[in-house]
Design an enzyme around this catalytic site. Structure first.
Site, short mmCIF file in Angstrom:
data_model
loop_
_atom_site.label_atom_id
_atom_site.label_comp_id
_atom_site.label_asym_id
_atom_site.label_seq_id
_atom_site.Cartn_x
_atom_site.Cartn_y
_atom_site.Cartn_z
CB SER A 134 -3.18 -0.90 -5.03
OG SER A 134 -2.36 0.20 -5.89
CG ASP A 264 3.55 1.49 -2.65
OD1 ASP A 264 4.57 0.78 -3.84
OD2 ASP A 264 3.42 1.46 -2.48
CG HIS A 293 1.65 -1.40 -3.66
ND1 HIS A 293 0.88 -0.39 -4.31
CD2 HIS A 293 1.31 -2.53 -4.63
CE1 HIS A 293 0.27 -0.36 -4.12
NE2 HIS A 293 0.15 -1.30 -4.93
#
Length: 313
Positions: A134, A264, A293
């Site tokens: 991320s 996601d 995610h």
């Protein structure tokens, strides 16, 4: 789209008021000035970065850069697994997060990348595989953009915010600024509730029909988030949403693996993973069907095996 998803979307794009671009090379002395103090690396600007250094010290090196608003604890499943396979695994808590210092300034991608460089240089790590999740994926990209690949063997982007989250005239695949504005507003209103809502909703896919909320995962996300500084996590929203990593990705000249959840909701693959090959010639993309995610937890066994296979090539 439900109210929370709209809030997350709005929040995610809020901080993109000033778009960050690739920065000029860093003065080497600034990175060289970092020192090791027990379990911390101390940067030239006095920030103490908490560092985990597991596994055999003579093993192949893998570093891990974590997501927002988490800490190096979010990588514990991957680190334990790879350390047991003979790898030296190193992860630090980003400035302002976890057990690291909470500086008022410097909560941006350039400093994040320089902090990663400080850890790598202070520990004299070489032939490193950089792994970023991320926001941490952006950190890895900016590291290569600013510091090159002299110490890097491979790179892995997991659910990463690369190439560029914000929708602009030259980036129509990004998300609108209103999305991030809402995300930032939610953080100011009640960040504790925001973390609970994210974790019990889209982060792990618990808002999908038929999903069962795992209280342990929600609480773990919440605890890590609340360890971080409010100012630091607030500023970091701008860092992950408004930084243009396209010039950084153009400097990738090492084998690169991109892993992403196909479902996601935080960083949709259509605006991230699927676009990386436009900028990285050696990029291989793997999408996990139906995955959210937070795949470092929900799909940790598959992710561990995919990482190991990539490292062994």
């Amino acid at each position: 789209m439900n109210t929370f998803t709209r809030t997350v979307a709005a929040s995610l794009l809020a901080t993109a008021l000033h778009v960050a671009h690739a920065a000029p090379p860093v003065e080497p002395a600034r990175i060289a000035a970092a020192t090791v103090d027990g379990t911390h690396v101390v940067t030239a600007d006095g920030v103490r970065l908490y560092v985990k250094d597991w596994g055999p010290k003579d093993g192949p090196v893998v570093t891990f850069s974590h997501g927002w608003p988490l800490s190096s604890d979010s990588w514990e499943s991957q680190m334990l697994f790879l350390a047991e396979q003979g790898y030296r695994v190193v992860a630090h808590d980003r400035r302002g997060h976890g057990r690291s210092s909470q500086p008022w300034d410097g909560n941006d991608m350039d400093h994040y990348a320089d902090d990663l460089a400080a850890v790598i240089n202070a520990l004299d790590l070489r032939d490193v595989t950089l792994v970023g999740f991320s926001t941490g994926g952006g950190e890895v990209a900016r590291y290569i953009g600013r510091h090159g690949t002299g110490r890097v063997k491979k790179a892995v982007l997991v659910g990463a915010v690369t190439p560029f989250m914000l929708k602009t005239d030259d980036n129509p695949d990004g998300a609108p600024i209103d999305l991030f504005d809402g995300f930032r507003a939610a953080a100011q209103a009640n960040r504790a509730q925001q973390y609970l809502d994210i974790a019990s909703g889209p982060f792990f896919g618990f808002n999908r029909p038929g999903a069962t909320v795992n209280a342990g995962l929600v609480q773990n996300f919440y605890v890590q988030g609340m360890q971080a500084g409010h100012k630091n996590t607030f500023d970091s929203i701008k860092a992950f949403s408004a930084t243009d990593f396209r010039p950084d990705l153009a400097k990738f000249d090492v084998p690169t693996l991109v892993i992403h959840g196909a479902d996601d909701q935080i960083v949709p693959p259509a605006m991230s993973a699927q676009l990386v090959p436009r900028h990285v010639a050696q990029a291989e993309v793997i999408l996990y069907p139906g995955a959210p995610h937070g795949i470092t937890d929900t799909h940790k066994d598959r992710l561990n095996q995919d990482l190991l296979a990539f490292l062994r090539r």
